[in-house]
Write a protein that holds these residues in place. Structure first.
Motif, PDB file in Angstrom:
ATOM      1  N   PRO A 144      -3.697   7.524  -7.693  1.00 30.13           N
ATOM      2  CA  PRO A 144      -4.844   6.690  -7.307  1.00 30.13           C
ATOM      3  C   PRO A 144      -5.805   6.483  -8.466  1.00 30.13           C
ATOM      4  O   PRO A 144      -5.852   7.264  -9.420  1.00 30.13           O
ATOM      5  CB  PRO A 144      -5.505   7.489  -6.179  1.00 30.13           C
ATOM      6  N   TYR A 148      -8.742   3.015   0.134  1.00 30.26           N
ATOM      7  CA  TYR A 148      -8.667   1.639  -0.359  1.00 30.26           C
ATOM      8  C   TYR A 148     -10.076   1.055  -0.432  1.00 30.26           C
ATOM      9  O   TYR A 148     -10.547   0.357   0.474  1.00 30.26           O
ATOM     10  CB  TYR A 148      -7.735   0.825   0.536  1.00 30.26           C
ATOM     11  N   LEU A 180      -7.986   1.404   6.350  1.00 31.75           N
ATOM     12  CA  LEU A 180      -7.938   1.158   4.903  1.00 31.75           C
ATOM     13  C   LEU A 180      -9.123   1.820   4.213  1.00 31.75           C
ATOM     14  O   LEU A 180      -8.978   2.494   3.180  1.00 31.75           O
ATOM     15  CB  LEU A 180      -7.943  -0.343   4.628  1.00 31.75           C
ATOM     16  N   ALA A 200       0.831  -1.201   0.000  1.00 31.04           N
ATOM     17  CA  ALA A 200       0.000   0.000   0.000  1.00 31.04           C
ATOM     18  C   ALA A 200       0.866   1.251   0.000  1.00 31.04           C
ATOM     19  O   ALA A 200       1.973   1.271   0.558  1.00 31.04           O
ATOM     20  CB  ALA A 200      -0.930   0.013   1.204  1.00 31.04           C
ATOM     21  N   PRO A 208      -4.573  -4.733   0.108  1.00 29.31           N
ATOM     22  CA  PRO A 208      -5.092  -3.364  -0.055  1.00 29.31           C
ATOM     23  C   PRO A 208      -5.804  -3.137  -1.377  1.00 29.31           C
ATOM     24  O   PRO A 208      -6.768  -2.367  -1.452  1.00 29.31           O
ATOM     25  CB  PRO A 208      -3.834  -2.493   0.053  1.00 29.31           C
ATOM     26  N   ASN A 209      -5.327  -3.730  -2.444  1.00 24.75           N
ATOM     27  CA  ASN A 209      -5.965  -3.653  -3.770  1.00 24.75           C
ATOM     28  C   ASN A 209      -6.054  -2.237  -4.329  1.00 24.75           C
ATOM     29  O   ASN A 209      -6.990  -1.914  -5.062  1.00 24.75           O
ATOM     30  CB  ASN A 209      -7.363  -4.286  -3.726  1.00 24.75           C
ATOM     31  N   LYS A 240      -5.350   2.262  -4.197  1.00 19.60           N
ATOM     32  CA  LYS A 240      -5.957   3.457  -3.612  1.00 19.60           C
ATOM     33  C   LYS A 240      -6.777   4.188  -4.664  1.00 19.60           C
ATOM     34  O   LYS A 240      -6.392   4.240  -5.834  1.00 19.60           O
ATOM     35  CB  LYS A 240      -4.865   4.372  -3.061  1.00 19.60           C
ATOM     36  N   TYR A 241      -7.916   4.816  -4.226  1.00 15.80           N
ATOM     37  CA  TYR A 241      -8.847   5.432  -5.167  1.00 15.80           C
ATOM     38  C   TYR A 241      -9.343   6.773  -4.644  1.00 15.80           C
ATOM     39  O   TYR A 241      -9.266   7.073  -3.443  1.00 15.80           O
ATOM     40  CB  TYR A 241     -10.052   4.514  -5.395  1.00 15.80           C
ATOM     41  N   ALA A 275     -10.295  -2.961  -0.426  1.00 15.07           N
ATOM     42  CA  ALA A 275      -9.382  -3.680   0.466  1.00 15.07           C
ATOM     43  C   ALA A 275     -10.062  -4.924   1.034  1.00 15.07           C
ATOM     44  O   ALA A 275     -11.272  -4.949   1.267  1.00 15.07           O
ATOM     45  CB  ALA A 275      -8.933  -2.766   1.599  1.00 15.07           C
TER      46      ALA A 275
END
Length: 698
Positions: free
Chosen positions: A356, A259, A254, A220, A286-287, A289-290, A262
């Motif tokens: 992101p 995230y 998260l 992350a 975490p997949n 950040k947006y 996440a």
């Protein structure tokens, strides 16, 4: 075959019988025969082993070819010098120090006792451990005096397992529980009638965290700050509660850091008894950040995407926060226009490097029934018989534009009105209201026939979204024909007033509830410049009021509540102010024990004429009784108030009331019943006042 030799497997001699083995002397005197020993009792054919002398040589062993070392000389053993660097292992040094005789006792009931014999290391979580066990114990439930040992034994086995599991919750994986069921304790001479269970808890050593593996958290962008939110370090004491709490904290961090997708799997704890440690693994993904993108509505004609973006507390480009997603769902629910709503993040652009990604918020909804018919019939000593009804369409003018028709028919009030209300107009929780009505009302203070038009724009505080600051501004025009009784007690004919006003109000609120506060304060200020024309004369004046309330919890069950109010009308004589807009006191929201508007200046007919200044104060204690699972509270109270015809209060005419109330707490707020008594009444005042309403008095 006669004369044949005996078969080899047969005995050549028949063994003696039992009668042959027992001599006649044993039959005649068995005790004497038994004392003779067994030296001569072996019987014939049994060899006796002779006693050997210590110097008897050892016989040769058949087949042994090695000579016996009779003449071997052994060198004497040399004494060993002590070695200073040798340390002996203290195997019991870290073992728990247990003293059953000195055990500390926790007597939970007549049938259940906990003992804590472990002295070192101390059981630091003992208090919380006992509370949790007491709440879950099955033996604790047997407290009616009818239990027996069998019942206690069955439940004690369950409680023993419960204690073992609780020890593991706190990180004691080598704990031991000693269970005892008895009718008396050690040292007692007689047994009690009732059996009792005692558990001696020996927690042993407390385990610590060995390694901590948080999966892919290091990938992350905010890995360092996210790791700080998971407040478990290597070497900390193990505790299952802490693991779950910190997992929740990490998940929240998260979700609040961008995230949107996440994932956190269930924790895994591997216990190593040799190291007295546990290795913790929580797979975290975490997949990416947006940031927020646009909001899309599933029903554009009903609640448009533009309107949903207006009521959302985020803008396009803001870092994604899960709490704002939940907040949008609550805001749509609060409109009252939907029966079901869902909000889901949808990826528009994936993250690229440190930049992101973007998510859109898809809002799906199902329409609720939008038309409502409501009515009520009631009676009150201050209002008489009252019938009211209303019809409302909550989305006649989308989005959230409602039209409401209402009417009141009663012995003292009649009203017909129409209201247009636009929720979330120009922003979240901002409401535009336009109201037109015609009414006729007859109170103890005035008789007024009024036609009015009012417009208000306000930021409201609701049960779902209580705000620290609420405000409202507006304007009002009205024509009212009222009965005026103010000139030295001489009754006057009806008088018409044309009134125009601007007004504003603001409320600071730190309380913890709108309907049933237990701490904090509220302060509300109201200001309204007005003009009034009557009998060809134009009057200008300023109406103002300040209300303050304070709430403080005392102990576990009591809330002390206090309030004070001040109001005045500056700039015009009383004759230029319509009676319906003057100041009055008395009633359930003012000084209890007195009738509505019964406190203040009166004419010769003892009719209230209203005033230009007001002061009020109240204090009450809201005391929980524990009845009906704590839903019932007793509320002693004391109120006072004064109204004066001057613009400053006249404390020479203070009216006081006191009494006792009851509150019944429901899911939507407390139901209030107050019985008040006037402490310094006038002859025309009632001896008692009864008030019923929803919510606290203030």
């Amino acid at each position: 075959m006669a004369g044949a030799p005996p078969i080899a497997a047969q005995d050549s001699e028949v063994p003696p019988s039992l009668e042959d083995l027992i001599p006649d002397s044993a039959v005649e005197n068995p005790d004497e025969w038994a004392r003779q020993g067994t030296d001569d009792a072996a019987g014939p054919g049994v060899d006796t082993v002779p006693d050997l002398d210590a110097e008897t040589p050892i016989a040769e062993i058949p087949g042994m070819s090695v000579a016996w070392p009779e003449n071997v000389e052994l060198e004497p053993l040399q004494p060993l010098e002590p070695e200073d660097d040798i340390e002996f292992a203290q195997l019991l040094e870290d073992a728990p120090q247990v003293a059953f005789d000195e055990a500390e006792i926790e007597e939970l009931s007549e049938t259940l006792v906990l003992g804590f014999p472990q002295q070192e290391p101390p059981f630091s979580q003992r208090g919380d451990f006992v509370d949790r066990f007491e709440a879950l114990s099955t033996v604790e439930e047997l407290n009616d005096g009818d239990e027996n040992v069998a019942q206690l034994a069955a439940r004690a086995r369950e409680d023993e397992e419960l204690l073992t599991n609780l020890l593991r919750v706190y990180g004691y994986y080598d704990g031991e529980i000693v269970r005892t069921i008895a009718t008396r304790d050690a040292g007692e001479d007689t047994a009690d009638q009732r059996p009792r269970v005692r558990f001696d808890v020996i927690p042993g050593a407390r385990y610590t965290y060995g390694s901590i593996d948080l999966g892919q958290l290091d990938t992350a962008v905010d890995a360092a700050s996210l790791r700080d939110s998971f407040n478990i370090q290597v070497g900390d004491y193990l505790q299952s509660d802490t693991i779950m709490a910190e997992r929740f904290n990490l998940d929240r961090a998260l979700g609040e850091s961008g995230y949107a997708f996440a994932e956190i799997d269930e924790p895994e704890l591997l216990i190593d008894h040799e190291r007295v440690e546990g290795d913790l693994t929580i797979p975290v993904r975490p997949n990416g950040k947006y940031v927020f993108g646009q909001v899309f509505s599933s029903d554009e004609a009903f609640l448009s995407s533009r309107h949903l973006e207006r009521i959302a507390r985020f803008e396009s480009g803001d870092i994604y926060r899960r709490s704002l997603e939940f907040d949008l769902r609550r805001a749509v629910t609060a409109t009252g226009l939907v029966s079901a709503v869902g909000v889901e993040a949808r990826e528009i652009r994936p993250p690229q490097g440190d930049e992101p990604g973007v998510v859109a918020m898809d809002v799906t909804m199902e329409r609720a029934k939008l038309r409502t018919i409501a009515g009520a019939i009631g009676y009150g000593s201050e209002e008489g018989i009252r019938v009211q009804a209303s019809w409302e369409h909550r989305n006649l003018f989308p989005p959230e534009g409602a039209l409401r028709l209402r009417g009141i028919l009663g012995t003292r009030e009649q009203l017909a009105g129409i209201t247009f209300r636009k929720n979330n107009f120009g922003g979240r929780d901002k409401v535009l209201t336009v109201d037109a009505y015609a009414s006729s009302i007859d109170t103890v203070a005035y008789d007024a026939r009024t036609v009015a038009l009012t417009g208000t724009y306000e930021r409201t505080s609701t049960l779902l979204f209580q705000k620290p600051l609420a405000w409202g501004i507006g304007a009002e025009v009205l024509a009212t024909d009222e009965r005026n009784r103010i000139v030295e007690g001489v009754e006057r004919p009806r008088q018409t007033y044309f009134v125009g006003a601007l007004f504003g109000r603001a409320t600071l609120d730190t309380s913890d509830s709108l309907l049933d506060p237990t701490r904090g304060f509220r302060v509300t200020g109201f200001l309204a410049p007005e003009t009034s024309r009557t009998q060809g004369v134009q009057y200008y004046y300023l109406r103002n009021r300040v209300d303050a309330a304070y709430y403080q919890t005392v102990g576990n069950r009591t809330v002390i509540a206090a309030r004070a109010a001040f109001a005045s009308i500056q700039g015009a004589e009383l004759v230029g102010i319509a009676p319906s807009r003057r100041l009055y006191a008395g009633g359930g929201g003012s000084v209890r024990g007195y009738g509505y508007q019964a406190i203040g200046p009166k004419n010769d007919f003892m009719e209230a004429t209203g005033g230009r200044s007001l002061v009020e104060a109240s204090i009450e204690a809201r005391i929980g009784t524990g009845l009906l699972d704590g839903a019932v509270s007793a509320v002693p109270f004391f109120d006072l108030g004064s109204v004066s015809t001057s613009t400053t209060p006249d404390f020479g005419e203070i009216k006081m009331g006191a009494g006792l109330g009851v509150r019944y707490t429901t899911g939507f707020g407390p139901i209030r019943l107050d019985v008040g008594f006037p402490l310094n009444p006038e002859p025309e005042d009632s001896a008692v006042g009864v008030y019923i309403s929803l919510g606290q008095a203030f």
